[in-house]
Motif scaffolding. Sequence first.
Motif, PDB file in Angstrom:
ATOM      1  N   ILE A  34       0.869  -1.171   0.000  1.00  0.00           N
ATOM      2  CA  ILE A  34       0.000   0.000   0.000  1.00  0.00           C
ATOM      3  C   ILE A  34       0.906   1.222   0.000  1.00  0.00           C
ATOM      4  O   ILE A  34       1.846   1.299   0.805  1.00  0.00           O
ATOM      5  N   GLY A  35       0.640   2.153  -0.915  1.00  0.00           N
ATOM      6  CA  GLY A  35       1.502   3.326  -1.046  1.00  0.00           C
ATOM      7  C   GLY A  35       0.798   4.609  -0.635  1.00  0.00           C
ATOM      8  O   GLY A  35      -0.426   4.743  -0.753  1.00  0.00           O
ATOM      9  N   GLN A  36       1.597   5.556  -0.154  1.00  0.00           N
ATOM     10  CA  GLN A  36       1.114   6.907   0.142  1.00  0.00           C
ATOM     11  C   GLN A  36       2.105   7.899  -0.472  1.00  0.00           C
ATOM     12  O   GLN A  36       3.309   7.793  -0.232  1.00  0.00           O
ATOM     13  N   ASN A  37       1.596   8.837  -1.248  1.00  0.00           N
ATOM     14  CA  ASN A  37       2.455   9.845  -1.839  1.00  0.00           C
ATOM     15  C   ASN A  37       2.821  10.883  -0.779  1.00  0.00           C
ATOM     16  O   ASN A  37       1.941  11.488  -0.154  1.00  0.00           O
ATOM     17  N   ALA A  38       4.120  11.097  -0.579  1.00  0.00           N
ATOM     18  CA  ALA A  38       4.586  11.962   0.507  1.00  0.00           C
ATOM     19  C   ALA A  38       4.145  13.404   0.339  1.00  0.00           C
ATOM     20  O   ALA A  38       3.982  14.126   1.333  1.00  0.00           O
ATOM     21  N   ILE A  39       3.948  13.839  -0.891  1.00  0.00           N
ATOM     22  CA  ILE A  39       3.522  15.221  -1.129  1.00  0.00           C
ATOM     23  C   ILE A  39       2.024  15.373  -0.891  1.00  0.00           C
ATOM     24  O   ILE A  39       1.564  16.336  -0.257  1.00  0.00           O
ATOM     25  N   ASN A  40       1.254  14.410  -1.389  1.00  0.00           N
ATOM     26  CA  ASN A  40      -0.203  14.499  -1.295  1.00  0.00           C
ATOM     27  C   ASN A  40      -0.741  14.152   0.089  1.00  0.00           C
ATOM     28  O   ASN A  40      -1.870  14.519   0.424  1.00  0.00           O
ATOM     29  N   VAL A  41       0.029  13.430   0.858  1.00  0.00           N
ATOM     30  CA  VAL A  41      -0.350  13.104   2.234  1.00  0.00           C
ATOM     31  C   VAL A  41       0.711  13.716   3.136  1.00  0.00           C
ATOM     32  O   VAL A  41       1.674  13.063   3.546  1.00  0.00           O
ATOM     33  N   SER A  42       0.575  15.001   3.397  1.00  0.00           N
ATOM     34  CA  SER A  42       1.590  15.731   4.155  1.00  0.00           C
ATOM     35  C   SER A  42       0.956  16.884   4.910  1.00  0.00           C
ATOM     36  O   SER A  42      -0.220  17.200   4.732  1.00  0.00           O
ATOM     37  N   TYR A  78      -9.546  11.600   2.649  1.00  0.00           N
ATOM     38  CA  TYR A  78      -8.561  11.199   1.640  1.00  0.00           C
ATOM     39  C   TYR A  78      -9.178  10.117   0.746  1.00  0.00           C
ATOM     40  O   TYR A  78     -10.151   9.458   1.127  1.00  0.00           O
ATOM     41  N   THR A  79      -8.576   9.965  -0.430  1.00  0.00           N
ATOM     42  CA  THR A  79      -9.083   8.977  -1.394  1.00  0.00           C
ATOM     43  C   THR A  79      -8.031   7.920  -1.668  1.00  0.00           C
ATOM     44  O   THR A  79      -6.852   8.246  -1.893  1.00  0.00           O
ATOM     45  N   PHE A  80      -8.469   6.678  -1.667  1.00  0.00           N
ATOM     46  CA  PHE A  80      -7.599   5.526  -1.908  1.00  0.00           C
ATOM     47  C   PHE A  80      -7.971   4.899  -3.248  1.00  0.00           C
ATOM     48  O   PHE A  80      -9.115   4.534  -3.476  1.00  0.00           O
ATOM     49  N   TRP A  81      -6.976   4.762  -4.137  1.00  0.00           N
ATOM     50  CA  TRP A  81      -7.182   4.170  -5.462  1.00  0.00           C
ATOM     51  C   TRP A  81      -6.752   2.702  -5.430  1.00  0.00           C
ATOM     52  O   TRP A  81      -5.651   2.375  -4.987  1.00  0.00           O
ATOM     53  N   ILE A  82      -7.625   1.834  -5.944  1.00  0.00           N
ATOM     54  CA  ILE A  82      -7.289   0.413  -5.988  1.00  0.00           C
ATOM     55  C   ILE A  82      -7.849  -0.213  -7.262  1.00  0.00           C
ATOM     56  O   ILE A  82      -9.036  -0.104  -7.554  1.00  0.00           O
ATOM     57  N   ARG A  85       1.170  12.503 -10.290  1.00  0.00           N
ATOM     58  CA  ARG A  85       1.076  12.698  -8.833  1.00  0.00           C
ATOM     59  C   ARG A  85      -0.308  13.182  -8.399  1.00  0.00           C
ATOM     60  O   ARG A  85      -0.445  14.055  -7.550  1.00  0.00           O
ATOM     61  N   GLN A  86      -1.342  12.579  -8.953  1.00  0.00           N
ATOM     62  CA  GLN A  86      -2.713  12.920  -8.587  1.00  0.00           C
ATOM     63  C   GLN A  86      -3.291  11.956  -7.553  1.00  0.00           C
ATOM     64  O   GLN A  86      -4.415  12.138  -7.103  1.00  0.00           O
ATOM     65  N   VAL A  87      -2.531  10.936  -7.187  1.00  0.00           N
ATOM     66  CA  VAL A  87      -3.030   9.892  -6.293  1.00  0.00           C
ATOM     67  C   VAL A  87      -2.478  10.117  -4.889  1.00  0.00           C
ATOM     68  O   VAL A  87      -1.286  10.374  -4.719  1.00  0.00           O
ATOM     69  N   GLU A  88      -3.344   9.994  -3.899  1.00  0.00           N
ATOM     70  CA  GLU A  88      -2.920  10.141  -2.509  1.00  0.00           C
ATOM     71  C   GLU A  88      -2.455   8.804  -1.932  1.00  0.00           C
ATOM     72  O   GLU A  88      -1.355   8.695  -1.380  1.00  0.00           O
ATOM     73  N   MET A  89      -3.292   7.792  -2.078  1.00  0.00           N
ATOM     74  CA  MET A  89      -2.987   6.458  -1.570  1.00  0.00           C
ATOM     75  C   MET A  89      -3.427   5.427  -2.605  1.00  0.00           C
ATOM     76  O   MET A  89      -4.372   5.664  -3.348  1.00  0.00           O
ATOM     77  N   TRP A  90      -2.762   4.286  -2.638  1.00  0.00           N
ATOM     78  CA  TRP A  90      -3.108   3.265  -3.624  1.00  0.00           C
ATOM     79  C   TRP A  90      -2.576   1.899  -3.188  1.00  0.00           C
ATOM     80  O   TRP A  90      -1.754   1.799  -2.271  1.00  0.00           O
ATOM     81  N   ALA A  91      -3.045   0.862  -3.866  1.00  0.00           N
ATOM     82  CA  ALA A  91      -2.554  -0.498  -3.635  1.00  0.00           C
ATOM     83  C   ALA A  91      -2.051  -1.071  -4.947  1.00  0.00           C
ATOM     84  O   ALA A  91      -2.675  -0.898  -5.994  1.00  0.00           O
ATOM     85  N   ALA A  92      -0.916  -1.735  -4.912  1.00  0.00           N
ATOM     86  CA  ALA A  92      -0.333  -2.325  -6.110  1.00  0.00           C
ATOM     87  C   ALA A  92       0.693  -3.373  -5.682  1.00  0.00           C
ATOM     88  O   ALA A  92       0.703  -3.815  -4.523  1.00  0.00           O
ATOM     89  N   ALA A  93       1.532  -3.775  -6.604  1.00  0.00           N
ATOM     90  CA  ALA A  93       2.584  -4.752  -6.306  1.00  0.00           C
ATOM     91  C   ALA A  93       3.848  -4.371  -7.054  1.00  0.00           C
ATOM     92  O   ALA A  93       3.790  -3.873  -8.181  1.00  0.00           O
ATOM     93  N   TRP A  94       4.972  -4.578  -6.412  1.00  0.00           N
ATOM     94  CA  TRP A  94       6.263  -4.361  -7.057  1.00  0.00           C
ATOM     95  C   TRP A  94       6.805  -5.691  -7.580  1.00  0.00           C
ATOM     96  O   TRP A  94       6.668  -6.725  -6.920  1.00  0.00           O
ATOM     97  N   GLY A  95       7.423  -5.646  -8.744  1.00  0.00           N
ATOM     98  CA  GLY A  95       8.224  -6.762  -9.194  1.00  0.00           C
ATOM     99  C   GLY A  95       9.617  -6.586  -8.620  1.00  0.00           C
ATOM    100  O   GLY A  95      10.102  -5.462  -8.465  1.00  0.00           O
ATOM    101  N   ALA A  96      10.266  -7.670  -8.250  1.00  0.00           N
ATOM    102  CA  ALA A  96      11.604  -7.602  -7.670  1.00  0.00           C
ATOM    103  C   ALA A  96      12.631  -8.085  -8.688  1.00  0.00           C
ATOM    104  O   ALA A  96      12.287  -8.514  -9.793  1.00  0.00           O
TER     105      ALA A  96
END
Length: 784
Positions: free
Chosen positions: A476-484, A601-605, A651-662
């Motif tokens: 789960i991610g939070q953009n440091a600028i949009n959530v500050s 706040y809005t969460f994108w998923i 950078r329009q998203v405040e919070m979101w859920a996704a997955a990283w490839g390693a």
Amino acid sequence: MKKILALILALVMALALVACGGNSNNNTTPPANTNTENQDNNENTEPVKEDKTLQVGYSPFNSKFSPFFSETAYDQDAMSMTQIGLLTSDRTGAIILKGIEGETVNYNGTDYTYYGPADLTINENEDGTVFYDFKLRDDIKFSDGEPVTIDDVIFSMYVLSDPTYDGSSVFFNQPILGMQEYRSGVDTLYNLIVKAGRDNADFTYFTEEEQNAFWAAADEAYVALAQDITDYCMANYADYGAVDVASSAGLWGFELAEGATVEDFAAAIKEAYDDDPLTAMDTEKASMTPSDYFPTLGDYTGKGIQTGDSAPNIEGIQKIDDYNLRVVLTEVDATAIYQLGVTITPMHYYGDKSLYDYDNNKFGFPKGDLTSVRDKTATPMGAGPYKFIKFDKGVINYEANENYFLGCPKTKYVNFVETNSDDQKLNGVVTGTIDITDPSFSTDTVDSIKKNNSNGEVTGDKITTNTVDNLGYGYIGQNAINVSVGGEPGSDASKALRHAFATIFSVYRDTAIDSYYGDRASVINYPISNTSWAAPRPADDGYEVAFSVDVDGNPLYTSDMDANAKYEAALKGALGFFEKAGYTVENGKLTAAPEGAKLEYTFWIPADGTGDHPAFAILTESANALETIGMKLNIKDLTNSSDLWNNLDTRQVEMWAAAWGATVDPDMTQIYFSDVANGPTGNVDKKDPMGGPNQGNSNYMYCIADAELDNQIKAAKASTDQAYRKAIYKACLDIVIDWGCEVPTYQRQNAIIFSTERVNLDTVTPDITTFYGWMAEIQNLEMK
């Protein structure tokens, strides 16, 4: 998913080929398919082959089977059947340095000996340079019988270094002596025309006719792209309102007036991407590829134009003799070894031997012109275990390569068969049309496997299941600028705000992930895949459950707490962080937000509009909990995941859920390096405005700008001491957690299923891992 895969493959392209190139056998016996007397050269004088055909079920291919230009994981596998890498790796992803004589490594209590095409010696010098000395076996042949020499390696390296190369490899980014001098002074015709713009009147580097033809084709491409998106949405998302151009564009993230035409949509795309058609097509493509929209694209992207001084060779790529090569790096880079083990491609096939003269700076193709390489994109050839025959009607046909240096494969024919769904993959194994495949390891898949096996288990008389951890993780991610707070993303108040949300999100991970995956996934506490050697383990000093302490650093939970007690403790902890962030708290509720922060706040998923996502239950429970203390969390369930990526870009998203490839190496530059020392960059799409010009390509998602984190990432990359690097990466992960921008959620499993009835399971690669798949020893596999 393809975008994510491309990022993954960019770093591990060279090692993707290990799937067929690497051999593993118990060290008490010689390599499989070899005579004991010929153990040293691994020569198979009496090949044993079956005429039975192995049928492998795959998701649809993109027909890019090139060792230089393949993109998706499926095309990579198809290509790797025909290729070998200069280096190989073991079951943990570690590089084998002595491939010629073999190197024995213990895994899971068993000693395995790995063989490869070359030996590698690494020497770090007092002046800071590093020598990578490769010694190639002198008895390897390509599938057409031509010998493999160091000239083929050099050719492959120069293709990956060409100024016009635009594949997924980042070989050209390695600190190889003279690399930048070789690549400078040359640009592609595409870049020159786009930079000049439509009104250009300076034809120094291209003609007016070329310019006019380009823009005419670009306009047609924009329309074709808009039409493809519209058709795709109307065919797949009619239930969500896609009934015409405007509604389809809306689902795709473009606002158009009612009654808009495809031409209007094309104009909107053109404007959104500053009239850069390739970027627009690559980002927004629906069911086709950029070359489908723009058929002559390769004439522009594949043509290099000299615009200034350019070195005639790469000083650090040094031929010693026909089987020895030295690569000189200007500095220590722990990740370089994964890029230097390039695919050994046949110059006589992908290039032109008449254009090779090492001493006179000729390397098998004209510099700036990869036409001969691109022409072979759909028809691979190499020194791998199988020969590509054809791709027709959704089936790739392979035949065993009798010249394979680890022995001729025992199964003569292999087909890779396109399948369009997990049901088709599973039913194919049950009915006998598919022998091996990789369905999504969902609850439905598990239930179906158990139902088809008479013992009711995932391994039985019909299907045998093998699972490994996925090379990646959910977050789960939070953009440091949009959530500050107060416009200061790195302040203690801003970090406290993000920690408040992270505390709530994290407490609901266990139940949500268990509900969605069952025992096929586990909750993780650090933003790194468990497959990595750098991942902290519960027994390590300093290991903590993510976001499990209060504002004063005290534990929120005790071992005797049940789930409800933990939820209450998390809410109390969150209130403490909100208060530290500057919120007004009255009677256990938030009543006012500090400057720059909000009470909503809005969460994108991307959950297909139906809540189908591993993190969705985390959000619904978190939203309900936050509402009780006066914070509203809106859940934006996306039907099209492109909406998420496009809005993250800007950078329009405040919070979101996704997955990283390693990747095999845990280098964190891509995601967390901000180059803050050279910032700020300013308000530019796909950039952290607080970071510098050399920030990681994905740093803009979180917008973490931390000088100490930057320094630690650089320090880890500049050392080859794994123990030291692991300690440094732990410090990096702690800094990321401190910023509160990423909540690690889960590590899931992937599954490979085999037909118990038709595949001789005793001949399948033993101890399959994330880094050492079933294809690693495909030459040994037999049918019943």
